[in-house]
Design a protein around this motif. Structure first.
Motif: not given
Ligand code: MG
Length: 263
Positions: A137-141, A147-151, A246-248
């Motif tokens: 369950n990955n996403s990120g902003v 410049y991604e801060i990982q979720m 926001l990442q899919d």
């Molecule tokens: Mg990510």
């Protein structure tokens, strides 16, 4: 010159010098006699007066741009500029896998961002096998789309630490793992300082990021090394202000209460 000459000629000079010294000594004595409150006043700065804003509990500050308030995707679009096709229901925004990343219509430079996110309780794949590492369950902003801060569900989920929740993806391991369990809302409060470039596209100041995960400091004014990349070293390429994205990543991550303040 005999003694009497010296006495006659020099005495007035000495008196005059002494009076100057006396006056200056008197001034110094006056300064020393200032009351503590007078000395304290000398280091008070009264201008500029900060703007008054409202900062209610559990709501966006009055000077924030609300990017998602639980109702609609008016502030968002698909990466290609079409309509954002993620799901809005029950006050939350949820990734619809394969519909692609979404980005804000507005571009931003230096910002403070608040975003709440929740990883799904489903931690097995369609084949019944556990979702592990980056597949959990990955996403990120992404700030400025680069410049991604990982979720990620980093609750009992081993992965490379510079790719776990709270990381600057593949650049900086979070200071601690402050992750909550799947199905619990989590918060990011992020201060992002955009990199600066001159007219010849040369980097003149790197970007910086500070991240609080669930109120806990996980990135402390980290100097961003360049665009966050899955493969290869980060490098900077000149750009201007740009959208938040926001990442899919193929997982139904949910979001709510997204707001940003321009700095
Ligand atoms: Mg990510």
């Amino acid at each position: 010159m005999n003694i009497s000459d010296f006495q006659r000629g020099s005495l007035p000079v000495c008196l005059s010098l002494l009076s100057a010294i006396c006056i200056s000594t008197a001034h110094a004595a006056d300064a020393q006699k200032k009351e503590p409150w007078q000395l304290a006043q000398e280091t008070e700065v009264w201008e500029p007066v900060p703007a008054v804003i409202q900062a209610p509990a559990n709501a966006a500050p009055s000077d924030a741009i609300v990017l998602f308030d639980g109702k609609n995707l008016n502030q968002w679009q698909a990466v290609d500029g079409g309509a954002a096709q993620w799901k809005v229901a029950n006050g939350a925004l949820t990734v619809v896998p394969k519909k692609g990343d979404i980005k804000t219509k507005e571009s931003f430079c230096d910002v403070q961002l608040h975003i709440e996110w929740m990883t799904p309780t489903q931690i097995t794949g369609e084949d019944g096998k556990p979702l592990e590492s980056q597949a959990r369950n990955n996403s990120g902003v992404f700030f400025q789309e680069r410049y991604e801060i990982q979720m990620l569900d980093s609750y009992n989920n081993k992965t490379y630490p510079n790719g776990q929740a709270g990381s600057v993806y593949k650049q900086s391991i979070p200071l601690v793992n402050a992750s909550r369990a799947p199905g619990e809302w989590q918060t990011y409060d992020i201060i992002f300082t955009a990199p600066k470039f001159d007219s010849t596209q040369k980097l003149t100041a790197p970007g910086y990021v500070t991240v609080l995960h669930n109120g806990v400091l996980v990135q402390n004014h980290f100097e961003i090394q360049g665009a966050t990349e899955w493969i290869g070293k980060p490098v900077y390429k000149a750009h201007g202000c740009a959208p938040l994205r926001l990442q899919d990543h193929g997982n139904p991550m949910s979001f709510r209460n997204i707001w940003v303040r321009k700095l």
